[in-house]
Design a protein around this motif. Structure first.
Motif, mmCIF file in Angstrom:
data_model
loop_
_atom_site.group_PDB
_atom_site.id
_atom_site.type_symbol
_atom_site.label_atom_id
_atom_site.label_comp_id
_atom_site.label_asym_id
_atom_site.label_seq_id
_atom_site.Cartn_x
_atom_site.Cartn_y
_atom_site.Cartn_z
ATOM 1 N N ASN A 1 19.641 26.895 -59.728
ATOM 2 C CA ASN A 1 19.812 28.465 -59.361
ATOM 3 C C ASN A 1 19.949 28.281 -57.699
ATOM 4 O O ASN A 1 19.467 27.295 -57.034
ATOM 5 N N PRO A 2 20.627 29.508 -57.387
ATOM 6 C CA PRO A 2 20.360 29.463 -55.608
ATOM 7 C C PRO A 2 18.965 29.585 -55.344
ATOM 8 O O PRO A 2 18.209 29.946 -55.892
ATOM 9 N N THR A 3 19.023 29.057 -54.144
ATOM 10 C CA THR A 3 17.689 28.948 -53.532
ATOM 11 C C THR A 3 17.093 30.714 -53.176
ATOM 12 O O THR A 3 16.124 30.975 -53.478
ATOM 13 N N ASP A 4 18.171 31.434 -53.019
ATOM 14 C CA ASP A 4 17.795 32.943 -52.683
ATOM 15 C C ASP A 4 18.639 33.816 -53.909
ATOM 16 O O ASP A 4 19.650 34.315 -53.392
ATOM 17 N N PRO A 5 18.247 34.014 -55.063
ATOM 18 C CA PRO A 5 19.038 34.422 -56.119
ATOM 19 C C PRO A 5 19.305 35.983 -55.470
ATOM 20 O O PRO A 5 20.394 36.632 -56.110
ATOM 21 N N ALA A 6 18.462 36.634 -55.148
ATOM 22 C CA ALA A 6 18.629 38.227 -54.821
ATOM 23 C C ALA A 6 19.768 38.050 -53.819
ATOM 24 O O ALA A 6 20.678 38.933 -53.652
ATOM 25 N N ALA A 7 19.678 37.278 -52.620
ATOM 26 C CA ALA A 7 20.706 37.175 -51.619
ATOM 27 C C ALA A 7 22.035 37.107 -52.351
ATOM 28 O O ALA A 7 23.252 37.696 -51.970
ATOM 29 N N TYR A 8 21.928 36.052 -53.391
ATOM 30 C CA TYR A 8 23.470 35.776 -54.031
ATOM 31 C C TYR A 8 23.909 37.075 -54.735
ATOM 32 O O TYR A 8 25.291 37.214 -54.817
ATOM 33 N N ALA A 9 23.043 37.744 -55.586
ATOM 34 C CA ALA A 9 23.408 38.816 -56.271
ATOM 35 C C ALA A 9 23.914 39.963 -55.229
ATOM 36 O O ALA A 9 25.051 40.565 -55.727
ATOM 37 N N TYR A 10 23.434 40.191 -54.274
ATOM 38 C CA TYR A 10 24.008 40.916 -53.227
ATOM 39 C C TYR A 10 25.185 40.615 -52.641
ATOM 40 O O TYR A 10 26.205 41.452 -52.615
ATOM 41 N N LEU A 11 25.209 39.365 -52.099
ATOM 42 C CA LEU A 11 26.655 39.076 -51.565
ATOM 43 C C LEU A 11 27.717 38.962 -52.874
ATOM 44 O O LEU A 11 28.917 39.452 -52.376
ATOM 45 N N LEU A 12 27.533 38.618 -54.055
ATOM 46 C CA LEU A 12 28.542 38.949 -54.995
ATOM 47 C C LEU A 12 28.830 40.124 -55.313
ATOM 48 O O LEU A 12 30.046 40.503 -55.375
ATOM 49 N N GLY A 13 27.952 41.448 -55.156
ATOM 50 C CA GLY A 13 28.389 42.635 -55.223
ATOM 51 C C GLY A 13 29.267 42.989 -53.659
ATOM 52 O O GLY A 13 30.375 43.862 -54.153
ATOM 53 N N LEU A 14 28.871 42.627 -52.828
ATOM 54 C CA LEU A 14 29.780 42.975 -51.683
ATOM 55 C C LEU A 14 31.261 42.222 -51.812
ATOM 56 O O LEU A 14 32.185 42.843 -51.581
ATOM 57 N N TYR A 15 31.021 41.210 -52.305
ATOM 58 C CA TYR A 15 32.349 40.361 -52.361
ATOM 59 C C TYR A 15 33.235 41.152 -53.333
ATOM 60 O O TYR A 15 34.525 41.109 -53.158
ATOM 61 N N LEU A 16 32.820 41.457 -54.544
ATOM 62 C CA LEU A 16 33.585 42.140 -55.840
ATOM 63 C C LEU A 16 34.049 43.608 -55.227
ATOM 64 O O LEU A 16 35.189 44.049 -55.582
ATOM 65 N N GLY A 17 33.460 44.102 -54.244
ATOM 66 C CA GLY A 17 33.815 45.302 -53.354
ATOM 67 C C GLY A 17 34.704 45.061 -52.330
ATOM 68 O O GLY A 17 35.892 45.766 -52.622
ATOM 69 N N ASP A 18 34.449 44.564 -51.479
ATOM 70 C CA ASP A 18 35.285 44.547 -50.128
ATOM 71 C C ASP A 18 35.291 43.070 -49.648
ATOM 72 O O ASP A 18 35.671 42.887 -48.442
ATOM 73 N N GLY A 19 35.260 42.133 -50.558
ATOM 74 C CA GLY A 19 35.446 40.757 -50.152
ATOM 75 C C GLY A 19 36.671 40.150 -50.481
ATOM 76 O O GLY A 19 37.636 40.623 -51.423
ATOM 77 N N HIS A 20 37.258 38.993 -49.768
ATOM 78 C CA HIS A 20 38.157 38.317 -50.105
ATOM 79 C C HIS A 20 37.910 36.690 -49.529
ATOM 80 O O HIS A 20 37.523 36.413 -48.620
ATOM 81 N N LEU A 21 38.370 35.971 -50.518
ATOM 82 C CA LEU A 21 38.128 34.393 -50.402
ATOM 83 C C LEU A 21 39.418 33.875 -50.302
ATOM 84 O O LEU A 21 40.247 33.813 -51.214
#
Length: 249
Positions: A62-82
């Motif tokens: 699992n990620p070292t900071d799963p809460a930060a990962y969940a937050y970042l995933l939400g941001l990416y799905l909203g306004d992110g681009h890879l």
């Protein structure tokens, strides 16, 4: 052709201090072959992002900071681009310039999840928070060509438990990107009422379902007021989102 296991064994012996002659003699290999494996083309050193990519490590689940990962995933799905190119993938998340705390939180999440360095690029009305990293595609398997609402957005099996354990952080990322907390004004029988309400708007039906699922995990009542718009208006539900999401700032 020699199997990869033999090459790995040769490198392991070399790493324990054996010279090229000793390794070649132990494995019954030509000196030139061992020299090529251990000196000319040594095993690549794992770089920082590879060591931090839990998807590429057998000793980390699992990620070292799963809460930060969940937050970042939400941001990416909203306004992110890879952006995946022949060079190095670049994760870009557009943050409204009027919310400096949101920009700081986005940068902090990137650094906590994978990035060694983050840059901010000021654009018209927004700040693009960006990070280059070979392993961003490992952690964001929802990336792909085209717009998100024109392709399926489905969580990987390993992502679901993270969101189930941190739905509030995931929702915070979604609402901080494509949502808002507003003061709703209603007039009933000549009397004016003002009450807070959360709104989430997204064209992707899949992303909307992920938002609904996460709200259900928290026991937050919601309703669809339009095809692409979700509303949270009940007092208890708003109070719950205030604890997990809060207004943008």
């Amino acid at each position: 052709m020699h199997p990869p296991q033999m090459r790995a064994q040769a490198r392991a012996l070399r790493a324990r201090g054996h010279n090229i002659h000793a390794v070649a003699r132990t494995l019954s290999l030509p000196y030139a072959t061992v020299w090529h494996w251990c000196v000319d083309r040594p095993e690549p050193v794992k770089r920082g992002t590879e060591l931090r990519c839990f998807r590429c490590r057998s000793d980390v689940e699992n990620p070292t900071d799963p809460a930060a990962y969940a937050y970042l995933l939400g941001l990416y799905l909203g306004d992110g681009h890879l952006a995946v190119s022949p060079k190095v993938p670049v994760l870009r998340i557009a943050c409204t310039a009027t919310y400096p705390d949101l920009i700081d939180a986005c940068e902090a999440a990137m650094l906590a999840v994978l990035a060694a360095r983050v840059q901010r690029i000021t654009k018209q009305g927004c700040v693009s928070v960006e990070s280059s990293g070979v392993h961003w595609p490992c952690l964001l398997p929802q990336h792909g060509p085209g717009k998100k609402h024109e392709r399926p957005i489905v969580l990987a099996d390993w992502q679901r438990p993270i969101i189930e354990q941190h739905p509030g952080d995931f929702l915070r990322g979604l609402f901080h990107s494509d949502g808002c907390r507003i003061a709703n004004r209603v007039t009933t029988r000549g009397r004016h009422y003002i009450y807070p309400r959360y709104m989430f708007v997204n064209e992707s039906a899949d992303i909307m379902r992920l938002c609904q699922w996460s709200l259900d995990l928290l026991g937050v009542a919601w309703r669809m007021n339009r095809r692409n718009s979700l509303s949270v208006a009940r007092r208890g539900a708003v109070a719950t989102l205030d604890r997990h999401v809060g207004p943008k700032s």
